[in-house]
Motif scaffolding. Structure first.
Motif, PDB file in Angstrom:
ATOM      1  N   HIS A 172       0.810  -1.218   0.000  1.00 54.47           N
ATOM      2  CA  HIS A 172       0.000   0.000   0.000  1.00 54.47           C
ATOM      3  C   HIS A 172       0.844   1.268   0.000  1.00 54.47           C
ATOM      4  O   HIS A 172       0.335   2.338   0.295  1.00 54.47           O
ATOM      5  CB  HIS A 172      -0.930   0.006   1.216  1.00 54.47           C
ATOM      6  CG  HIS A 172      -1.928  -1.105   1.173  1.00 54.47           C
ATOM      7  ND1 HIS A 172      -3.255  -0.890   1.317  1.00 54.47           N
ATOM      8  CD2 HIS A 172      -1.799  -2.432   0.980  1.00 54.47           C
ATOM      9  CE1 HIS A 172      -3.906  -2.039   1.234  1.00 54.47           C
ATOM     10  NE2 HIS A 172      -3.019  -2.987   1.029  1.00 54.47           N
ATOM     11  N   ARG A 173       2.091   1.149  -0.328  1.00 55.64           N
ATOM     12  CA  ARG A 173       2.954   2.330  -0.333  1.00 55.64           C
ATOM     13  C   ARG A 173       2.721   3.188  -1.569  1.00 55.64           C
ATOM     14  O   ARG A 173       2.486   2.684  -2.657  1.00 55.64           O
ATOM     15  CB  ARG A 173       4.425   1.918  -0.288  1.00 55.64           C
ATOM     16  CG  ARG A 173       4.825   1.451   1.071  1.00 55.64           C
ATOM     17  CD  ARG A 173       6.306   1.355   1.195  1.00 55.64           C
ATOM     18  NE  ARG A 173       6.638   0.842   2.524  1.00 55.64           N
ATOM     19  CZ  ARG A 173       7.780   0.303   2.834  1.00 55.64           C
ATOM     20  NH1 ARG A 173       8.721   0.179   1.919  1.00 55.64           N
ATOM     21  NH2 ARG A 173       8.006  -0.127   4.038  1.00 55.64           N
ATOM     22  N   VAL A 174       2.804   4.470  -1.357  1.00 51.23           N
ATOM     23  CA  VAL A 174       2.662   5.453  -2.430  1.00 51.23           C
ATOM     24  C   VAL A 174       3.932   6.294  -2.436  1.00 51.23           C
ATOM     25  O   VAL A 174       4.405   6.727  -1.398  1.00 51.23           O
ATOM     26  CB  VAL A 174       1.434   6.364  -2.190  1.00 51.23           C
ATOM     27  CG1 VAL A 174       1.383   7.486  -3.198  1.00 51.23           C
ATOM     28  CG2 VAL A 174       0.160   5.541  -2.229  1.00 51.23           C
ATOM     29  N   LYS A 175       4.466   6.514  -3.621  1.00 54.18           N
ATOM     30  CA  LYS A 175       5.653   7.352  -3.749  1.00 54.18           C
ATOM     31  C   LYS A 175       5.227   8.725  -4.234  1.00 54.18           C
ATOM     32  O   LYS A 175       4.409   8.846  -5.144  1.00 54.18           O
ATOM     33  CB  LYS A 175       6.635   6.743  -4.744  1.00 54.18           C
ATOM     34  CG  LYS A 175       7.915   7.549  -4.886  1.00 54.18           C
ATOM     35  CD  LYS A 175       8.905   6.857  -5.780  1.00 54.18           C
ATOM     36  CE  LYS A 175      10.215   7.613  -5.815  1.00 54.18           C
ATOM     37  NZ  LYS A 175      11.209   6.916  -6.651  1.00 54.18           N
ATOM     38  N   GLY A 212       2.005   8.025  -6.808  1.00 59.46           N
ATOM     39  CA  GLY A 212       1.499   6.744  -7.283  1.00 59.46           C
ATOM     40  C   GLY A 212       2.437   5.624  -6.900  1.00 59.46           C
ATOM     41  O   GLY A 212       3.289   5.787  -6.023  1.00 59.46           O
ATOM     42  N   SER A 213       2.313   4.506  -7.589  1.00 58.31           N
ATOM     43  CA  SER A 213       3.212   3.389  -7.298  1.00 58.31           C
ATOM     44  C   SER A 213       4.636   3.804  -7.669  1.00 58.31           C
ATOM     45  O   SER A 213       4.857   4.589  -8.594  1.00 58.31           O
ATOM     46  CB  SER A 213       2.803   2.140  -8.068  1.00 58.31           C
ATOM     47  OG  SER A 213       3.104   2.274  -9.436  1.00 58.31           O
ATOM     48  N   SER A 214       5.589   3.272  -6.949  1.00 56.68           N
ATOM     49  CA  SER A 214       6.992   3.653  -7.132  1.00 56.68           C
ATOM     50  C   SER A 214       7.447   3.452  -8.571  1.00 56.68           C
ATOM     51  O   SER A 214       8.092   4.320  -9.155  1.00 56.68           O
ATOM     52  CB  SER A 214       7.867   2.852  -6.174  1.00 56.68           C
ATOM     53  OG  SER A 214       9.193   3.276  -6.249  1.00 56.68           O
TER      54      SER A 214
END
Length: 59
Positions: free
Chosen positions: A21-24, A39-41
């Motif tokens: 669930h990480r967002v960059k 968004g996604s890395s």
């Protein structure tokens, strides 16, 4: 988390507790243009240079 070596100033961070669930977030300033992507890395890394190029052309 290092930001790509683009523009005059750059900043990047990862948000979220779980890996899935990480967002960059990445922000690049080049002159008076600021491009900020979230968004996604992989997607942010893949599109940040294209987004900055597009912003430079369309101003």
């Amino acid at each position: 988390m290092a930001a790509p070596d683009l523009g005059d100033e750059r900043w990047s961070q990862l948000l979220g507790r779980r890996v899935a669930h990480r967002v960059k977030q990445t922000a690049i300033r080049s002159g008076n243009i600021l491009v900020k992507l979230s968004g996604s890395s992989a997607l942010v890394d893949g599109y940040v240079e294209k987004a900055l190029d597009r912003a430079r052309v369309e101003r």
